[in-house]
Design a protein around this motif. Structure first.
Motif, PDB file in Angstrom:
ATOM      1  N   MET A 180       0.869  -1.181   0.000  1.00 19.88           N
ATOM      2  CA  MET A 180       0.000   0.000   0.000  1.00 19.88           C
ATOM      3  C   MET A 180       0.905   1.230   0.000  1.00 19.88           C
ATOM      4  N   THR A 181       0.779   2.074  -1.004  1.00 20.89           N
ATOM      5  CA  THR A 181       1.670   3.218  -1.184  1.00 20.89           C
ATOM      6  C   THR A 181       1.004   4.498  -0.712  1.00 20.89           C
ATOM      7  N   ILE A 182       1.657   5.212   0.193  1.00 16.77           N
ATOM      8  CA  ILE A 182       1.070   6.471   0.655  1.00 16.77           C
ATOM      9  C   ILE A 182       1.198   7.525  -0.438  1.00 16.77           C
ATOM     10  N   ILE A 183       0.116   8.266  -0.639  1.00 20.16           N
ATOM     11  CA  ILE A 183       0.099   9.387  -1.578  1.00 20.16           C
ATOM     12  C   ILE A 183      -0.112  10.649  -0.754  1.00 20.16           C
ATOM     13  N   ASP A 195      -0.391  -2.326  -5.063  1.00 23.30           N
ATOM     14  CA  ASP A 195      -1.648  -3.029  -4.802  1.00 23.30           C
ATOM     15  C   ASP A 195      -2.728  -2.091  -4.299  1.00 23.30           C
ATOM     16  N   GLY A 196      -2.300  -0.968  -3.745  1.00 26.49           N
ATOM     17  CA  GLY A 196      -3.263  -0.030  -3.201  1.00 26.49           C
ATOM     18  C   GLY A 196      -2.597   1.277  -2.837  1.00 26.49           C
ATOM     19  N   ILE A 197      -3.422   2.239  -2.432  1.00 24.30           N
ATOM     20  CA  ILE A 197      -2.906   3.531  -1.999  1.00 24.30           C
ATOM     21  C   ILE A 197      -3.447   3.871  -0.617  1.00 24.30           C
ATOM     22  N   VAL A 198      -2.708   4.731   0.055  1.00 26.92           N
ATOM     23  CA  VAL A 198      -3.077   5.238   1.379  1.00 26.92           C
ATOM     24  C   VAL A 198      -3.171   6.745   1.235  1.00 26.92           C
ATOM     25  N   ALA A 236      -7.906   5.707  -8.770  1.00 27.74           N
ATOM     26  CA  ALA A 236      -7.344   4.501  -8.147  1.00 27.74           C
ATOM     27  C   ALA A 236      -8.204   3.270  -8.382  1.00 27.74           C
ATOM     28  N   GLU A 237      -9.124   3.344  -9.332  1.00 26.67           N
ATOM     29  CA  GLU A 237     -10.014   2.209  -9.587  1.00 26.67           C
ATOM     30  C   GLU A 237      -9.202   0.925  -9.772  1.00 26.67           C
ATOM     31  N   GLY A 238      -9.646  -0.131  -9.092  1.00 28.54           N
ATOM     32  CA  GLY A 238      -8.959  -1.416  -9.169  1.00 28.54           C
ATOM     33  C   GLY A 238      -7.943  -1.642  -8.063  1.00 28.54           C
ATOM     34  N   LEU A 239      -7.645  -0.599  -7.288  1.00 28.11           N
ATOM     35  CA  LEU A 239      -6.681  -0.699  -6.190  1.00 28.11           C
ATOM     36  C   LEU A 239      -7.409  -0.739  -4.850  1.00 28.11           C
TER      37      LEU A 239
END
Length: 213
Positions: free
Chosen positions: A58-61, A91-94, A116-119
């Motif tokens: 999970m990647t912080i933005i 895999d995702g965002i924060v 972020a659709e799909g994450l």
């Protein structure tokens, strides 16, 4: 099984954290400021390594430390960083955006959710900057709009996690499994079982959630 999400500052400790049992990584830079977005190079190296070891990232933005009220220029930066992370394989965002009135910035969040659709999506500790009334409203809105989890300390930064368990239980009960409440802040490999058992949860977060020694 308890999912241990290791909050990593860049790539340095990720191999050791995975070896110690981390099953998900929150990828950040500059943890002294609460975490900001890493470079594209760190993204690529982390995604490749973690996926080889069947670990989610999970990647912080977040473009800077400080508050969570962003200018138009900062929002543009965040959109570009999100696009890079998505392209490179996160895999995702924060993420988390608030208004100057102390509410969710729904307009900004909707744009990020679309991008972020799909994450997987985690709303980060911007949640803790909301007052309690706004927190319950935020749970409703975030759940309705497909956010997967909310990262929260359940109280003011620096307070012992044990002091916040009662309120975390309130949040978990209110969420009614519509969205995951992910406790973090002051949780380590030494007290994680106590916290997880007390709250009856299956996910837990921290910079010391696994023993790196």
């Amino acid at each position: 099984m308890l999912i241990k999400e290791f909050c990593a500052e860049n790539f340095t400790h990720i191999p050791s954290a995975i070896k110690a049992g981390a099953k998900r990584i929150e990828l950040c830079d500059n943890l002294t400021a609460g975490g900001t977005t890493v470079s594209p190079g760190v993204m690529s190296q982390t995604y490749d390594y973690c996926h080889e070891h069947e670990v989610t990232v999970m990647t912080i933005i977040r473009p800077r430390g400080g508050d969570f009220v962003y200018t138009d220029a900062e929002l543009k930066i965040m959109h570009e960083d999100l696009a890079v992370a998505k392209t490179r394989g996160t895999d995702g965002i924060v993420i988390g955006c608030l208004t100057s009135e102390g509410q969710l910035d729904k307009e900004a969040m909707l744009e990020f959710l679309a991008a972020a659709e799909g994450l997987q999506i985690t709303f980060h500790m911007a949640f803790d900057a909301l007052n309690k009334e706004e927190q319950f409203k935020a749970i409703d809105w975030l759940a309705e709009n497909g956010v997967h989890r909310i990262l929260t300390h359940g109280g003011a930064a620096g307070t012992p996690i044990a002091d916040n368990l009662a309120y975390l239980k309130e949040l978990i009960t209110y969420s009614a499994k519509r969205i995951i409440i992910l406790p973090g802040g002051g949780i380590s490999y030494e007290n994680q079982e106590m916290v997880a058992n007390n709250l009856e949860i299956s996910e837990i977060h921290g910079t010391k959630i696994v023993d790196l020694t």
